[in-house]
Scaffold this motif. Structure first.
Motif, PDB file in Angstrom:
ATOM      1  N   ASN A 297      63.782  10.136  67.703  1.00 36.05           N
ATOM      2  CA  ASN A 297      64.438  11.133  66.875  1.00 36.05           C
ATOM      3  C   ASN A 297      65.772  10.588  66.385  1.00 36.05           C
ATOM      4  O   ASN A 297      66.516   9.983  67.160  1.00 36.05           O
ATOM      5  N   HIS A 299      69.466  11.377  64.493  1.00 31.55           N
ATOM      6  CA  HIS A 299      70.527  12.211  63.918  1.00 31.55           C
ATOM      7  C   HIS A 299      71.420  11.242  63.142  1.00 31.55           C
ATOM      8  O   HIS A 299      72.175  10.480  63.744  1.00 31.55           O
ATOM      9  N   GLU A 309      68.546  14.849  60.047  1.00 30.14           N
ATOM     10  CA  GLU A 309      67.787  14.701  61.288  1.00 30.14           C
ATOM     11  C   GLU A 309      66.335  14.427  60.945  1.00 30.14           C
ATOM     12  O   GLU A 309      65.811  14.939  59.952  1.00 30.14           O
ATOM     13  N   ALA A 465      66.676  17.643  56.734  1.00 31.11           N
ATOM     14  CA  ALA A 465      66.159  16.607  57.630  1.00 31.11           C
ATOM     15  C   ALA A 465      64.990  15.925  56.977  1.00 31.11           C
ATOM     16  O   ALA A 465      64.354  16.474  56.088  1.00 31.11           O
TER      17      ALA A 465
END
Length: 474
Positions: A297, A299, A309, A465
């Motif tokens: 993941n 950020h 994100e 995101a």
């Protein structure tokens, strides 16, 4: 694990003569110093046990004293040899190879074999003090901790020991999972800093296996304390309503219900890495990477200060590689690197090839001192997926991971075990194959949900995101 021999040293022997020592580094940190004759002896033992057809080439003996150029050439060949042995799924997991490295580590650090106390931290900061030998390997220490905690033997493989560094703000930096070729006591004490600790943490990703661990009182407590700790650190995101529910369950002592609620929260079971740099979606972006749920993941902070994100599913990565390079730090200038360089920083990069859409693969690069830890996370995710796909036993896999590594008999039938690293030699490109079946993926913008109510230590929220869309199955 990244094995390298970045430099040599001329040392004095017992009789006053000098010899060349080859410094073996693991993940950029000195593990041991060895002589050519020691490595030659190891090579002969491996050749006797496994035969010439599986042994990589070893630099030959020389009759006369080596020149500086010849020492450098031998260093390069020995480095490639050690990398090849380690990357081989049989040789790299052999007790012969690992015991050689453990003995060399102990001799290099000049620590005699004796009984010593060793503190192992739990996720909530509590310490478990065990008595071990300085020569005890990782498995021995893990079993000693399990015995002290009264954790059943069939659950030991669900946990691992991790070397971490604690910051002044209480944040944890994961250095690595302790491996079968090292001595935990020697590894942590040789760092000569109270900032470094050994932490006990679960070693699997699929939350379905939490149920197995929670059936045991000790296993339940370990999972509970890890969940509480990850929430407190902001690794698991909770909004205000969820926080109230969790607090109520905590006050009631409802550990199972607390964990089950935790399993529904974002980033449950993830490992969070320190801020680093990525080239996606643009070069030079600051990024915080977390690993879990079969994904990395991101950020990301864009150059225009916008936050984004997104996630990269491991099932959509065609391959990955880790590369290292030596960056001189003397006088703050960069220049050519040689084995005689006084001081160098190790620059590590994790790059993976990702299916962005049906017809387009793209390399994504992360530059981070924790690149190898990220790579090992990907490896263990793939191991679990392959075992599950082939109908194998996750318990057996975890136990074998605890004992050293997956053996060819189970994991190799499902997927070819990939080398975790590329040699710094640009002419050698060794890439780990993750999957031959790829599913489509696309990029899209989404609105971050409930960001205003999230209780997060990072505060890393954005309005949009990027996210991969497609079939998660292999």
């Amino acid at each position: 694990m990244h094995f390298s021999i970045p430099e040599t040293e001329v040392l004095s022997g017992e009789n006053g003569s000098t010899y060349v020592a080859y410094n073996i580094h693991v993940n950029g940190v000195l593990h041991c110093r060895v002589r050519y004759s020691q490595l030659l002896s190891l090579h002969e033992q491996i050749k006797k046990e496994y035969g010439n057809h599986v042994i990589p080439a070893f630099p030959p003996k020389r009759i006369f004293t080596l020149t500086s150029a010849e020492v450098e050439q031998r260093r390069e060949h020995l480095e490639k040899y050690m990398q090849a042995v380690r990357q081989d799924p049989i040789l790299g997991a052999s007790e012969m190879f690992n015991s050689f490295l453990r003995k060399a580590q102990q001799e290099t650090k000049q620590i005699p074999t004796e009984e010593v106390p060793l503190e192992i931290s739990l996720s909530d900061g509590h310490k478990v003090k065990v008595t071990v030998l300085t020569s005890d390997q990782t498995e021995d220490v893990l079993e000693a901790v399990a015995l002290k905690l009264d954790l059943p033997d069939d659950l030991v493989g669900y946990f691992s020991l991790f070397l971490v560094r604690e910051g002044v703000d209480g944040g944890l930096t994961f250095i690595r999972k302790l491996q079968e070729f090292e001595l935990p006591y020697v590894s942590v004490t040789s760092l000569q800093s109270s900032d470094f600790h050994i932490v006990l943490r679960k070693s699997y990703w699929d939350t379905a296996y939490d149920s197995n661990v929670m059936e045991n009182r000790v296993g339940l407590t370990l999972l509970y304390t890890q969940t509480v700790s990850d929430i407190d650190r902001g690794w698991i995101l909770v909004n205000k309503d969820q926080h109230r529910q969790l607090k109520s369950l905590q006050e009631k002592g409802s550990k199972k219900e607390f964990i089950r609620l935790g399993q529904t929260l974002k980033y449950f079971g993830y490992i969070k890495f320190d801020q680093c740099v990525t080239d996606f979606p643009e070069k030079g972006c600051d990024v915080i990477v977390s690993a879990g749920n079969n994904e990395l993941n991101f950020h990301v902070k864009l150059p225009n200060e916008q936050m984004k994100e997104g996630c990269f599913k491991v099932t959509r990565m065609r391959c990955w590689r880790v590369t290292s390079s030596q960056v001189p730090v003397a006088n703050g200038t960069a220049g050519p690197v040689s084995s005689s360089s006084a001081k160098c920083d190790v620059k590590l990069e994790l790059a993976f090839e990702y299916l962005m859409n049906k017809d387009r693969l793209q390399w994504v690069t992360i530059t981070s001192p924790q690149a190898i830890m990220m790579s090992l996370c990907l490896q263990s995710m793939v191991d679990e997926l392959m075992v599950k796909k082939s109908g194998g036993s996750i318990t057996k896999m975890l136990r074998k991971r605890h004992n050293g590594s997956l053996h060819r008999s189970e994991s190799q039938q499902a997927v070819k075990s990939p080398p975790l690293l590329d040699s710094p030699d640009p002419n050698r490109e060794q890439i780990g194959k993750l999957s031959t079946k790829l599913s489509s993926v696309s990029l899209r913008g989404i609105t971050a949900s409930n960001s205003a109510n999230d209780i997060s230590g990072s505060g890393f929220h954005g309005n949009y995101a990027f996210e991969g869309i497609g079939d998660d199955d292999l």
